[in-house]
Design a protein around this motif. Structure first.
Motif, PDB file in Angstrom:
ATOM      1  N   ALA A 201     -22.635  19.481 -22.207  1.00  0.00           N
ATOM      2  CA  ALA A 201     -23.673  18.514 -23.158  1.00  0.00           C
ATOM      3  C   ALA A 201     -23.442  17.133 -22.988  1.00  0.00           C
ATOM      4  O   ALA A 201     -24.541  16.330 -22.490  1.00  0.00           O
ATOM      5  CB  ALA A 201     -23.512  18.834 -24.581  1.00  0.00           C
TER       6      ALA A 201
ATOM      7  N   THR B 159     -24.903  26.732 -27.648  1.00  0.00           N
ATOM      8  CA  THR B 159     -24.949  25.121 -27.970  1.00  0.00           C
ATOM      9  C   THR B 159     -26.414  24.949 -27.408  1.00  0.00           C
ATOM     10  O   THR B 159     -26.913  24.943 -26.266  1.00  0.00           O
ATOM     11  CB  THR B 159     -23.792  24.529 -27.384  1.00  0.00           C
ATOM     12  OG1 THR B 159     -22.611  24.888 -27.799  1.00  0.00           O
ATOM     13  CG2 THR B 159     -24.189  22.904 -27.567  1.00  0.00           C
TER      14      THR B 159
ATOM     15  N   LEU C 262     -24.986  26.970 -22.819  1.00  0.00           N
ATOM     16  CA  LEU C 262     -25.304  25.653 -23.206  1.00  0.00           C
ATOM     17  C   LEU C 262     -26.887  25.861 -22.923  1.00  0.00           C
ATOM     18  O   LEU C 262     -26.968  25.849 -21.630  1.00  0.00           O
ATOM     19  CB  LEU C 262     -24.661  24.718 -22.219  1.00  0.00           C
ATOM     20  CG  LEU C 262     -25.216  23.261 -22.598  1.00  0.00           C
ATOM     21  CD1 LEU C 262     -25.288  22.744 -24.049  1.00  0.00           C
ATOM     22  CD2 LEU C 262     -24.554  22.261 -21.725  1.00  0.00           C
TER      23      LEU C 262
ATOM     24  N   GLU D  43     -19.227  30.625 -22.420  1.00  0.00           N
ATOM     25  CA  GLU D  43     -20.036  29.706 -23.194  1.00  0.00           C
ATOM     26  C   GLU D  43     -21.509  29.435 -22.557  1.00  0.00           C
ATOM     27  O   GLU D  43     -21.568  29.583 -21.505  1.00  0.00           O
ATOM     28  CB  GLU D  43     -19.241  28.362 -23.366  1.00  0.00           C
ATOM     29  CG  GLU D  43     -17.963  28.263 -24.364  1.00  0.00           C
ATOM     30  CD  GLU D  43     -17.537  26.886 -24.474  1.00  0.00           C
ATOM     31  OE1 GLU D  43     -17.955  26.426 -25.770  1.00  0.00           O
ATOM     32  OE2 GLU D  43     -16.686  26.313 -23.701  1.00  0.00           O
TER      33      GLU D  43
ATOM     34  N   ALA E  92     -19.142  23.831 -22.909  1.00  0.00           N
ATOM     35  CA  ALA E  92     -20.263  23.522 -23.400  1.00  0.00           C
ATOM     36  C   ALA E  92     -20.052  22.001 -23.825  1.00  0.00           C
ATOM     37  O   ALA E  92     -21.050  21.258 -23.811  1.00  0.00           O
ATOM     38  CB  ALA E  92     -20.647  24.316 -24.691  1.00  0.00           C
ATOM     39  N   ARG E  93     -19.024  21.496 -24.448  1.00  0.00           N
ATOM     40  CA  ARG E  93     -18.931  20.217 -24.735  1.00  0.00           C
ATOM     41  C   ARG E  93     -18.996  19.329 -23.570  1.00  0.00           C
ATOM     42  O   ARG E  93     -19.783  18.216 -23.864  1.00  0.00           O
ATOM     43  CB  ARG E  93     -17.639  20.054 -25.478  1.00  0.00           C
ATOM     44  CG  ARG E  93     -17.260  18.580 -26.060  1.00  0.00           C
ATOM     45  CD  ARG E  93     -15.898  18.428 -26.694  1.00  0.00           C
ATOM     46  NE  ARG E  93     -14.644  18.686 -25.812  1.00  0.00           N
ATOM     47  CZ  ARG E  93     -14.522  17.566 -24.949  1.00  0.00           C
ATOM     48  NH1 ARG E  93     -14.912  16.523 -24.839  1.00  0.00           N
ATOM     49  NH2 ARG E  93     -13.378  17.971 -24.228  1.00  0.00           N
TER      50      ARG E  93
ATOM     51  N   ARG F   8     -33.182  26.605 -31.464  1.00  0.00           N
ATOM     52  CA  ARG F   8     -32.264  26.641 -32.400  1.00  0.00           C
ATOM     53  C   ARG F   8     -32.248  27.806 -33.214  1.00  0.00           C
ATOM     54  O   ARG F   8     -31.374  28.183 -34.033  1.00  0.00           O
ATOM     55  CB  ARG F   8     -32.416  25.214 -33.206  1.00  0.00           C
ATOM     56  CG  ARG F   8     -31.894  24.136 -32.325  1.00  0.00           C
ATOM     57  CD  ARG F   8     -32.093  22.699 -33.003  1.00  0.00           C
ATOM     58  NE  ARG F   8     -31.819  21.503 -32.338  1.00  0.00           N
ATOM     59  CZ  ARG F   8     -32.108  20.577 -32.265  1.00  0.00           C
ATOM     60  NH1 ARG F   8     -33.014  20.004 -33.123  1.00  0.00           N
ATOM     61  NH2 ARG F   8     -31.493  19.438 -31.573  1.00  0.00           N
TER      62      ARG F   8
END
Length: 202
Positions: free
Chosen positions: A121, A93, A63, A61, A117-118, A79
């Motif tokens: 973050a 992310t 981030l 992942e 990533a969760r 983005r």
């Protein structure tokens, strides 16, 4: 599951430390204005795509923890880059850290300790929330022209030697205090930082 963190050079991370933590740093660009003043420019979408692709090869992942949108358009380009990579099956992310300088660097380091990533973050947000950014700028017109500071604040800052001490927040750039004179403004800036850290300003 493994995570690769990407940040930008506003984080002021020493290269050796970033390498040791597996963090990829995308440089902001220095641009010299017509009046000789130096400003920074955001990384291009292509540069961010290249960095995120490299990160995706290193981990499961990606981030991206970037400088606050109140000061730079880096998050906007990030983005855009993430949307383009998503069409190629590379999820990224993107997090607006709300921070810059050392606070951004600490947020990126905190994120790099996570496995996904969760959690990364969440760790970055928690780290950034414990920090406050105070700053002075030589010429407020650069921030005004970039739409990051309202015309009234820029006008006051250019009048009679008044120097506003600025901060960033969810709503953008705000004025903490207005002080007359550059030397006095620097002393008040230090005092604001000391108080925010829980100390007693002399």
């Amino acid at each position: 599951m493994s995570l690769t963190v990407v940040t930008d050079s506003a984080a002021c991370l020493p290269a050796a430390l970033a390498d040791a933590r597996g963090i990829i740093v995308v440089p902001l660009h220095t641009v010299e204005a017509d009046d000789g003043a130096a400003t920074t420019a955001r990384p291009t979408v292509a540069e961010l795509i290249d960095a995120y692709r490299l990160a995706a090869r290193r981990g499961d992942e990606v981030l991206a923890v970037h400088v606050t949108a109140a000061l730079s358009g880096t998050v906007e380009n990030a983005r855009t880059a993430a949307r383009e990579l998503a069409t190629q099956g590379i999820p990224v992310t993107v997090l607006d850290s709300g921070a810059s300088g050392g606070a951004l660097g600490l947020a990126a380091l905190a994120a790099a300790e996570a496995d996904d990533a969760r959690r990364g973050a969440a760790r970055a947000r928690e780290s950034a929330a414990r920090s406050r950014l105070f700053f002075l700028v030589q010429d407020l017109n650069h921030l005004r022209r970039g739409g990051r500071l309202n015309r009234g604040t820029a006008f006051v800052g250019g009048t009679l030697g008044i120097r506003p001490i600025l901060t960033t927040g969810p709503e953008g750039i705000g004025v903490v205090e207005t002080v007359r004179g550059a030397a006095r403004a620097r002393r008040h800036l230090i005092a604001q930082a000391v108080r925010a850290a829980g100390g007693t300003a002399l």
